[in-house]
Design an enzyme around this catalytic site. Structure first.
Site, PDB file in Angstrom:
ATOM      1  N   GLU A 189       4.190  -2.537 -13.636  1.00  0.00           N
ATOM      2  CA  GLU A 189       5.505  -2.956 -14.176  1.00  0.00           C
ATOM      3  C   GLU A 189       6.408  -1.748 -14.406  1.00  0.00           C
ATOM      4  O   GLU A 189       7.109  -1.660 -15.418  1.00  0.00           O
ATOM      5  CB  GLU A 189       5.327  -3.713 -15.503  1.00  0.00           C
ATOM      6  N   GLY A 190       6.346  -0.786 -13.495  1.00  0.00           N
ATOM      7  CA  GLY A 190       7.108   0.456 -13.638  1.00  0.00           C
ATOM      8  C   GLY A 190       6.261   1.471 -14.367  1.00  0.00           C
ATOM      9  O   GLY A 190       5.851   1.232 -15.507  1.00  0.00           O
ATOM     10  N   CYS A 201      12.505 -10.303 -12.480  1.00  0.00           N
ATOM     11  CA  CYS A 201      11.218 -10.890 -12.903  1.00  0.00           C
ATOM     12  C   CYS A 201      10.390  -9.838 -13.643  1.00  0.00           C
ATOM     13  O   CYS A 201       9.801 -10.113 -14.699  1.00  0.00           O
ATOM     14  CB  CYS A 201      10.422 -11.380 -11.701  1.00  0.00           C
ATOM     15  N   GLY A 214       5.111   1.505  -3.928  1.00  0.00           N
ATOM     16  CA  GLY A 214       4.837   1.036  -5.281  1.00  0.00           C
ATOM     17  C   GLY A 214       6.064   1.207  -6.153  1.00  0.00           C
ATOM     18  O   GLY A 214       6.838   0.268  -6.365  1.00  0.00           O
ATOM     19  N   ILE A 270      -2.439  -6.993  -6.418  1.00  0.00           N
ATOM     20  CA  ILE A 270      -1.787  -8.222  -6.867  1.00  0.00           C
ATOM     21  C   ILE A 270      -2.682  -8.988  -7.850  1.00  0.00           C
ATOM     22  O   ILE A 270      -3.746  -9.503  -7.481  1.00  0.00           O
ATOM     23  CB  ILE A 270      -1.408  -9.118  -5.656  1.00  0.00           C
ATOM     24  N   THR A 271      -2.220  -9.052  -9.089  1.00  0.00           N
ATOM     25  CA  THR A 271      -2.949  -9.756 -10.149  1.00  0.00           C
ATOM     26  C   THR A 271      -3.039 -11.248  -9.807  1.00  0.00           C
ATOM     27  O   THR A 271      -2.056 -11.834  -9.331  1.00  0.00           O
ATOM     28  CB  THR A 271      -2.217  -9.550 -11.499  1.00  0.00           C
ATOM     29  N   PRO A 297       0.816  -1.214   0.000  1.00  0.00           N
ATOM     30  CA  PRO A 297       0.000   0.000   0.000  1.00  0.00           C
ATOM     31  C   PRO A 297       0.858   1.277   0.000  1.00  0.00           C
ATOM     32  O   PRO A 297       0.533   2.245  -0.676  1.00  0.00           O
ATOM     33  CB  PRO A 297      -0.823  -0.121   1.283  1.00  0.00           C
TER      34      PRO A 297
END
Ligand SMILES: Cc1cc2nc3c(=O)[nH]c(=O)nc-3n(C[C@H](O)[C@H](O)[C@H](O)COP(=O)(O)OP(=O)(O)OC[C@H]3O[C@@H](n4cnc5c(N)ncnc54)[C@H](O)[C@@H]3O)c2cc1C
Length: 391
Positions: A370-371, A245, A144, A170-171, A141
């Protein structure tokens, strides 16, 4: 005199850049998306639900889960073939590509690259088959873009590890059988393989999303999650683990978003040819053609960039900075294409009947995860100047 319209990728005969095998893999995924995803995804998006387990098994059967990994039931394809599969999946919906990216490039890749032989044998074959679903818990939270500040902790208690903390956005979180969780230890940041049935682990789905609605997004709560000593990923320490990753998954995004862009452009072309105003197809107006031509140009450039990065990855020459260039450019351009395509559809473009606005809404998430685009901009800025501006 009128000529038959060309498909966007036929403009430059870009298919000629692919091998026969790459085209064959792409076509299998494209057919699956046409038959299975496109007819239903508008409803999944509207209701905010997807049959994740069913889809995972189908995608496993198709061979796309962890397809670029070697052994353990994975297909071991080239990076380019993996990218093409991502492109076709995202032509269906970014949520479906996200399911596959998180499974293959985040959860499976982490276990494949850094796990013990036992981790790999236990999880990878079932994950490749889509019988087990994985998620990847890095974001929190309060942390990020800067995961180095994470608060989730893993402490030793005898031989065991005890994990406490919260992971956000979270996917696959609520449908996962296994979570790869990154936590702070006395020895720096480490990754843990956490079966989601472990007492103290819970996941809560995040609702009210306006983006990636055909995807499961969750908050993970870890309260005294006790794991055996061998739950830690032995192969990596520090942020290099999760960041490598993410680099894998970002590579898939560079290709993937061009699928959302292609589908948006195709929808705009089809609509513009069929829709008449002022007694002629709107495709015949110069302003419409300017939009279509500009979109097609950016689509070709983004696809060529993806392919270039794919060839470099297959040659073992890709760097994280190159992936930042690809992610920054291709997500930004795909989002512009999806929005512009929507304008051509007029009022019809605002429902789930047509794909461009759904793609645009999804791409808002892809711009952030992813950034973020800002962070990738600063990575490129640092490469050009030598000065890190994000600290
Ligand atoms: C649908 C969805 C799925 C996701 N799936 C996963 C997942 O499976 N696993 C996972 O771990 N995470 C996941 N994420 C989380 C995602 O990676 C983060 O949302 C992302 O890293 C941004 O973090 P944040 O949301 O906390 O934003 P913040 O980091 O708070 O950023 C907010 C804004 O500030 C900007 N900013 C931050 N720092 C700087 C700086 N130094 N310079 C300039 N600007 C800056 C950002 O670019 C952004 O514009 C997902 C997110 C979404 C939306």
């Amino acid at each position: 005199m009128a000529h038959a319209p060309q498909s966007p990728f036929a403009l430059l005969d870009l298919d000629a850049l692919l091998s026969e095998e790459e085209r064959a893999i792409r076509d299998v995924v494209r057919d699956y998306v046409e038959v299975r995803i496109k007819p239903e995804v508008g409803d999944w998006f509207e209701t905010g639900t997807i049959p994740a387990r069913e889809l995972a098994r189908e995608l496993g059967g198709l061979g796309v889960l962890g397809m670029h990994l070697e052994g353990y039931g994975c297909a071991g394809t080239s990076a380019v073939a993996y990218g093409l599969a991502c492109l076709e999946l995202e032509a269906g919906d970014s949520g479906i590509r996200s399911l596959v990216s998180v499974q293959g490039s985040l959860a499976m890749y982490a276990i494949h690259a850094f796990g013990s032989e036992e981790h790999k044998a236990e999880w990878l074959p079932r994950m490749a088959a889509g019988e087990a679903i994985g998620c990847f818990g890095l974001t929190e939270p309060d942390f990020g873009s800067n995961p180095s500040g994470m608060r989730t902790s893993a402490k030793r208690d005898g031989d065991d590890w005890v994990l406490d903390g919260t992971k956000m956005w979270i996917t696959n979180g609520t449908v996962a059988d296994v979570a790869v969780v990154w936590a702070r230890t006395d020895d720096g940041i480490r990754g843990f393989v956490v079966p989601t049935s472990t007492p103290g682990f819970s996941a809560r789905e995040i609702h009210k999303k306006l983006s990636l609605r055909a995807s499961v997004t969750a908050e993970l709560v870890l309260e005294g999650v006790r794991l055996p000593a061998d739950a830690v990923l032995p192969g990596v320490k520090g942020l290099r683990g999760p960041l490598s990753c993410l680099n894998e998954a970002r590579f898939g995004i560079v290709f993937g978003v061009m699928g959302a862009a292609r589908d948006s452009l195709q929808a705009a072309i089809d609509y513009a040819l069929a829709r008449e105003q002022f007694d002629r197809p709107i495709a015949g107006f110069q302003l419409t053609q300017q939009k279509l031509a500009d979109m097609a140009l950016e689509l070709q450039k983004g696809y060529l960039l993806a392919l270039h990065l794919g060839r470099l990855k297959d040659a073992g020459q890709i760097t994280p900075q190159m992936v930042s260039v690809g992610k920054l450019n291709n997500v930004r351009e795909a989002l512009r294409i999806a929005r512009e395509a929507r304008t051509i559809l007029g009022g019809s473009g605002i429902t789930t009947e047509y794909s461009p606005l759904r793609h645009a809404n999804n791409l808002e998430s892809v711009l952030t995860y992813e950034g973020t685009s800002e962070i990738h901009t600063l990575v490129v800025g640092q490469a050009l100047t030598g000065l890190p501006a994000y600290r």
